[in-house]
Write a protein that holds these residues in place. Structure first.
Motif, short mmCIF file in Angstrom:
data_model
loop_
_atom_site.label_atom_id
_atom_site.label_comp_id
_atom_site.label_asym_id
_atom_site.label_seq_id
_atom_site.Cartn_x
_atom_site.Cartn_y
_atom_site.Cartn_z
N HIS A 49 0.84 -1.21 0.00
CA HIS A 49 0.00 0.00 0.00
C HIS A 49 0.87 1.25 0.00
CE1 HIS A 49 -2.05 3.33 2.15
NE2 HIS A 49 -2.98 3.05 1.27
N ALA A 50 1.90 1.27 0.82
CA ALA A 50 2.78 2.44 0.90
C ALA A 50 3.47 2.69 -0.45
CB ALA A 50 3.81 2.26 2.01
N ALA A 51 3.91 1.62 -1.11
CA ALA A 51 4.57 1.76 -2.40
C ALA A 51 3.60 2.27 -3.46
CB ALA A 51 5.18 0.43 -2.83
N VAL A 52 2.37 1.75 -3.45
CA VAL A 52 1.37 2.19 -4.42
C VAL A 52 1.01 3.64 -4.17
CG1 VAL A 52 -1.04 1.88 -5.16
CG2 VAL A 52 0.45 -0.11 -4.90
N ARG A 53 0.80 3.99 -2.91
CA ARG A 53 0.41 5.37 -2.60
C ARG A 53 1.50 6.36 -3.01
NH1 ARG A 53 -2.55 8.12 2.57
NH2 ARG A 53 -2.18 10.24 1.88
N LEU A 54 2.76 6.06 -2.71
CA LEU A 54 3.85 6.95 -3.08
C LEU A 54 3.91 7.10 -4.60
CD1 LEU A 54 6.31 8.67 -2.37
CD2 LEU A 54 7.68 6.57 -2.39
N THR A 55 3.78 6.01 -5.32
CA THR A 55 3.82 6.06 -6.78
C THR A 55 2.64 6.87 -7.31
OG1 THR A 55 4.92 3.92 -6.85
CG2 THR A 55 3.88 4.66 -8.88
N ARG A 99 -15.87 20.38 -14.05
CA ARG A 99 -14.42 20.54 -13.84
C ARG A 99 -13.86 19.35 -13.06
NH1 ARG A 99 -9.77 22.54 -12.92
NH2 ARG A 99 -8.92 23.41 -11.03
N GLY A 100 -14.59 18.92 -12.04
CA GLY A 100 -14.16 17.77 -11.25
C GLY A 100 -14.14 16.49 -12.06
N ALA A 101 -15.14 16.32 -12.93
CA ALA A 101 -15.19 15.13 -13.78
C ALA A 101 -14.00 15.11 -14.75
CB ALA A 101 -16.50 15.08 -14.54
N ALA A 102 -13.66 16.27 -15.29
CA ALA A 102 -12.51 16.36 -16.20
C ALA A 102 -11.20 16.08 -15.46
CB ALA A 102 -12.46 17.74 -16.86
N LEU A 103 -11.09 16.61 -14.25
CA LEU A 103 -9.90 16.36 -13.43
C LEU A 103 -9.79 14.88 -13.10
CD1 LEU A 103 -7.46 17.48 -11.87
CD2 LEU A 103 -9.03 17.92 -9.95
N LEU A 104 -10.89 14.27 -12.71
CA LEU A 104 -10.88 12.84 -12.40
C LEU A 104 -10.50 12.02 -13.62
CD1 LEU A 104 -11.32 10.47 -10.47
CD2 LEU A 104 -13.77 10.58 -11.04
N LYS A 105 -10.99 12.39 -14.78
CA LYS A 105 -10.65 11.66 -16.01
C LYS A 105 -9.14 11.71 -16.26
CE LYS A 105 -11.66 11.35 -20.92
NZ LYS A 105 -12.37 11.92 -22.08
N ALA A 106 -8.54 12.87 -16.10
CA ALA A 106 -7.09 13.00 -16.29
C ALA A 106 -6.34 12.14 -15.27
CB ALA A 106 -6.67 14.46 -16.17
N CYS A 107 -6.81 12.16 -14.02
CA CYS A 107 -6.18 11.35 -12.98
C CYS A 107 -6.32 9.87 -13.30
CB CYS A 107 -6.82 11.62 -11.62
SG CYS A 107 -6.51 13.26 -10.95
N ARG A 108 -7.52 9.48 -13.70
CA ARG A 108 -7.79 8.07 -13.96
C ARG A 108 -6.91 7.49 -15.04
NH1 ARG A 108 -13.73 6.97 -15.03
NH2 ARG A 108 -14.57 7.83 -13.15
N GLN A 109 -6.63 8.28 -16.08
CA GLN A 109 -5.76 7.79 -17.15
C GLN A 109 -4.40 7.39 -16.59
OE1 GLN A 109 -5.88 11.16 -19.80
NE2 GLN A 109 -7.60 10.32 -20.97
N ARG A 110 -3.90 8.19 -15.68
CA ARG A 110 -2.59 7.90 -15.07
C ARG A 110 -2.68 6.73 -14.10
NH1 ARG A 110 0.19 13.72 -14.23
NH2 ARG A 110 -0.32 14.53 -16.28
N VAL A 111 -3.73 6.70 -13.31
CA VAL A 111 -3.88 5.63 -12.32
C VAL A 111 -4.11 4.29 -13.02
CG1 VAL A 111 -5.33 4.78 -10.43
CG2 VAL A 111 -4.60 7.17 -10.48
N LEU A 112 -4.79 4.29 -14.16
CA LEU A 112 -4.98 3.04 -14.89
C LEU A 112 -3.64 2.48 -15.38
CD1 LEU A 112 -8.29 3.68 -16.86
CD2 LEU A 112 -7.91 2.15 -14.92
N GLU A 113 -2.71 3.36 -15.72
CA GLU A 113 -1.36 2.89 -16.08
C GLU A 113 -0.70 2.22 -14.88
OE1 GLU A 113 0.11 2.68 -19.10
OE2 GLU A 113 -1.88 3.33 -19.79
N LEU A 114 -0.87 2.80 -13.70
CA LEU A 114 -0.33 2.18 -12.49
C LEU A 114 -1.02 0.83 -12.25
CD1 LEU A 114 1.33 2.07 -9.89
CD2 LEU A 114 -0.38 3.58 -8.84
N GLU A 115 -2.32 0.77 -12.45
CA GLU A 115 -3.06 -0.49 -12.28
C GLU A 115 -2.50 -1.56 -13.22
OE1 GLU A 115 -6.32 -1.39 -10.64
OE2 GLU A 115 -5.71 0.18 -9.24
#
Length: 176
Positions: free
Chosen positions: A50-56, A131-147
């Motif tokens: 969890h700590a490694a995932v959160r830091l990344t 604005r929040g939905a657009a921000l979440l979409k940008a975040c999700r693209q990056r988090v999906l790469e981590l997934e």
């Protein structure tokens, strides 16, 4: 030097701490070694992962100005619009005080908006703004790469089993 090569070099290099009273050198194992590896307690290994995932994740989202807890709040409000702050705290494993700060910041930035509960006027419900939905979409693209990184080397059957195992742990220990 690539990240993998640097990580491998670090794991092979003993980490030294001040010498104990007997004058010996203490070797601190790298993640994946000794009690930080397959010999470790499951609870510790889960926390280490969890700590490694959160830091990344923090590093991945930093230039968007989003923290890991903020991403969790945005994700839950997207999945369950109209949650109260208390509901968000329960779903994100954050304290109500922390969620209060996150909600104020996200509202100030125009990412979420408050509406009063239709029956219980004192309860505030939160929803994403465009604005929040657009921000979440940008975040999700990056988090999906981590997934994808997390699931690398797993076939669908193994990934499904791990997801079921992790969800089962949460459900079982929540009851106790």
């Amino acid at each position: 030097m690539s990240r993998k090569a640097a990580a491998a070099a670090r794991s092979k290099t003993a980490r030294k701490t001040p010498a104990p009273a007997d004058g010996g050198v203490v070797h601190i194992p790298a993640p994946g070694e000794g009690k930080r590896g397959e010999q470790g307690y499951l609870g510790y290994l889960l926390r280490q992962a969890h700590a490694a995932v959160r830091l990344t994740m923090e590093r991945t989202l930093a230039d968007l100005g989003v923290t890991s807890p903020q991403f969790a709040v945005l994700t839950m409000l997207n999945a369950y619009p109209g949650l109260s702050g208390a509901d968000v705290a329960r779903l994100t494993f954050l304290t109500p005080q922390t969620v209060g700060v996150i909600i104020r910041n996200l509202e100030r930035d125009g990412a979420i908006a408050m509406t009063p509960h239709p029956v219980h006027g004192r309860i505030q419900q939160w929803t994403l703004t465009p604005r929040g939905a657009a921000l979440l979409k940008a975040c999700r693209q990056r988090v999906l790469e981590l997934e994808k990184r997390l699931a690398r080397g797993l076939d669908i059957k193994a990934e499904t089993a791990i997801r079921r195992w992790l969800a089962g742990i949460a459900a079982e220990l929540q009851e106790g």
